[in-house]
Design a protein around this motif. Sequence first.
Motif, mmCIF file in Angstrom:
data_model
loop_
_atom_site.group_PDB
_atom_site.id
_atom_site.type_symbol
_atom_site.label_atom_id
_atom_site.label_comp_id
_atom_site.label_asym_id
_atom_site.label_seq_id
_atom_site.Cartn_x
_atom_site.Cartn_y
_atom_site.Cartn_z
ATOM 1 N N ALA A 285 17.452 5.950 9.824
ATOM 2 C CA ALA A 285 17.346 4.541 9.445
ATOM 3 C C ALA A 285 16.292 3.804 10.253
ATOM 4 O O ALA A 285 15.647 2.878 9.750
ATOM 5 C CB ALA A 285 18.702 3.868 9.600
ATOM 6 N N GLU A 286 16.112 4.211 11.505
ATOM 7 C CA GLU A 286 15.158 3.517 12.366
ATOM 8 C C GLU A 286 13.765 4.148 12.362
ATOM 9 O O GLU A 286 12.867 3.724 13.104
ATOM 10 C CB GLU A 286 15.687 3.490 13.800
ATOM 11 N N ALA A 287 13.557 5.161 11.527
ATOM 12 C CA ALA A 287 12.259 5.840 11.491
ATOM 13 C C ALA A 287 11.153 4.882 11.058
ATOM 14 O O ALA A 287 11.339 4.086 10.137
ATOM 15 C CB ALA A 287 12.321 7.028 10.535
ATOM 16 N N PRO A 288 9.989 4.933 11.691
ATOM 17 C CA PRO A 288 8.913 4.000 11.350
ATOM 18 C C PRO A 288 8.369 4.237 9.945
ATOM 19 O O PRO A 288 8.495 5.336 9.389
ATOM 20 C CB PRO A 288 7.849 4.295 12.411
ATOM 21 N N VAL A 289 7.779 3.192 9.394
ATOM 22 C CA VAL A 289 7.187 3.259 8.056
ATOM 23 C C VAL A 289 5.737 2.798 8.130
ATOM 24 O O VAL A 289 5.354 2.034 9.017
ATOM 25 C CB VAL A 289 7.972 2.400 7.041
ATOM 26 N N GLU B 250 8.371 -0.180 13.059
ATOM 27 C CA GLU B 250 9.803 -0.168 12.794
ATOM 28 C C GLU B 250 10.076 -0.809 11.433
ATOM 29 O O GLU B 250 9.433 -1.797 11.066
ATOM 30 C CB GLU B 250 10.535 -0.935 13.897
ATOM 31 N N PRO B 251 10.994 -0.227 10.646
ATOM 32 C CA PRO B 251 11.211 -0.727 9.279
ATOM 33 C C PRO B 251 11.559 -2.205 9.215
ATOM 34 O O PRO B 251 11.172 -2.893 8.262
ATOM 35 C CB PRO B 251 12.342 0.157 8.752
ATOM 36 N N VAL C 298 6.655 12.951 10.747
ATOM 37 C CA VAL C 298 6.982 11.977 9.701
ATOM 38 C C VAL C 298 7.339 12.689 8.402
ATOM 39 O O VAL C 298 6.789 13.749 8.077
ATOM 40 C CB VAL C 298 5.834 10.976 9.452
ATOM 41 N N LEU C 299 8.268 12.093 7.659
ATOM 42 C CA LEU C 299 8.623 12.571 6.321
ATOM 43 C C LEU C 299 7.796 11.815 5.289
ATOM 44 O O LEU C 299 7.336 10.694 5.548
ATOM 45 C CB LEU C 299 10.112 12.361 6.052
ATOM 46 N N PRO C 300 7.586 12.402 4.113
ATOM 47 C CA PRO C 300 6.732 11.758 3.114
ATOM 48 C C PRO C 300 7.104 10.319 2.779
ATOM 49 O O PRO C 300 6.225 9.469 2.616
ATOM 50 C CB PRO C 300 6.886 12.677 1.892
ATOM 51 N N THR C 301 8.406 10.006 2.677
ATOM 52 C CA THR C 301 8.797 8.648 2.305
ATOM 53 C C THR C 301 8.391 7.621 3.355
ATOM 54 O O THR C 301 8.191 6.444 3.026
ATOM 55 C CB THR C 301 10.313 8.556 2.072
ATOM 56 N N GLN C 302 8.263 8.025 4.594
ATOM 57 C CA GLN C 302 7.852 7.084 5.637
ATOM 58 C C GLN C 302 6.414 6.606 5.449
ATOM 59 O O GLN C 302 6.062 5.518 5.911
ATOM 60 C CB GLN C 302 7.977 7.726 7.021
ATOM 61 N N VAL C 303 5.597 7.409 4.794
ATOM 62 C CA VAL C 303 4.172 7.085 4.647
ATOM 63 C C VAL C 303 3.792 6.860 3.187
ATOM 64 O O VAL C 303 2.639 7.002 2.800
ATOM 65 C CB VAL C 303 3.294 8.192 5.278
#
Length: 380
Positions: free
Chosen positions: A295-299, A346-347, A264-269
Amino acid sequence: MTGTDPTGAAGGPAAPPRTPLLAIHEAAGAQLIDFAGWQMPVRYGSDLAEHEAVRERAGLFDLSHMAELRVSGPDAAALLDHALAGRLSALEPWQAKYSLLLAEHGGIIDDLIVYRTGDTEFLVVANASNRHAVLDALRSRAAGFDAEIIDETEQTALIAVQGPASLAIVERLGLESEPLEGLRYYRSLPGVFEGEDVLIARTGYTGEDGFELYIAAHAAEDLWRAILLAGEEHGLTLCGLAARDTLRLEAGMPLYGNELSLDVLPTQVGLGRVVALKTKGDFVGRAAIEAGPAAEAPVLVGLTAEGRRAPRAGYPVLDGDLVVGAVTSGALSPTLGHPIAMALVEPGSATSDSLSVDVRGTRLPAVTTQLPFYKREASA
C-alpha cells in the motif's frame, strides 16, 4: 540453445563489444562515453540542436548497443507467453509489442520490444545493460519448451531515423520492400539493402514518427552513409544518446535504471496495461502481480516547474517539509522551455498541490502533470 562465447580466442575475457559504426562516429567528432560496456556517441555537437532536429526534421541514431535475441522453434510463442508479461502469441507476423520481463516477485528485469518475424520466430530487443540478465532469464525459462535462443547482438547493427521527415528519408534508400507509407506504428517489414536483409520497423523512443533498421553489422557503414545522403535535403542531423534521453523524457517513456528496476512493479510506474492478466494463463511473476504492490509503495508521477533550473535524477521530492520521494529523470525541456521530471513518490502525495523538488538546497515548486509531457500532432 546457443549464444555468444564469453571468452576470447585465447581463452581469456572477450574484448568489449564495439558498435560497427565506431570509426564513423570518431571521424564525425562525436563525444564518446562508455555505455554498458559499449563506446557510444553521447553527442556530436549541441544536445539542444540534436533534440530540436528530431522534433522539427529528422535525427540519425546509432543504437547498435541494444541487445538482439532471436527466439525460434515450434514452442517460441508459448515460451515467450510464459517468460514475459505480455501475450506474445497473439502477435501477427511482422507486428511488434512492448513488453516486460518480470522476476518472480513482480519486479522488472527489463522492458523490451518483441517483433514476430515468422510463425515460429521472434526477435527480442533488450536494453544493453540488461542483455545478459535477459538472456539468462529466457534460457532458464525455456526448460521444457522446444525453442532456441540465440544472441545476435554483436552480429547486428541497429540504426534509427526519427522525426517528421523520417518517412521521406527512408523511402529514398531504395529498400526492396513493400511500400513504407502504409506501415503502421509498431509494425515492421522485411526488406533488402544492397543484397543484405534488413528489418524495417516503424518504432522508436523519441515520441516522433520514425524507423528502426536492423541489418548485419558488416553492412552498417554502407547503410549509415546511404541514410546521410538521403537525408541531406531534409536537414538530417547526427544525434547522440543525450538527445535521445531528453526526447524520451518529454514523451513520458520510462528508462530502465531510472523509472524501472527490480524494486518496482509495473502498476507503480503506469505499466499495468502491459501485463496480460486477463488474456493468458500463468507466466513468471503472475502471482506477485495479482497480489499487487504494498500500500505504501511509491508511484510514478510527472512533474513540471517554472524557471530554468532542472531537477535531476536523485533529487529529493518534498510534500511540504517532508521528503516523499525522489526524481527518477529530469531536464529543462528543450521543446517546452521549462523544467520537467518524472519521480517516484509516496502514493498519498501523488496528487498533492504542495510538492517541490530540492534542487541543490533550493526548493523548486512543482506541479503534478499527466504523462506524456509532449505528444506529437497526428498526421493529417
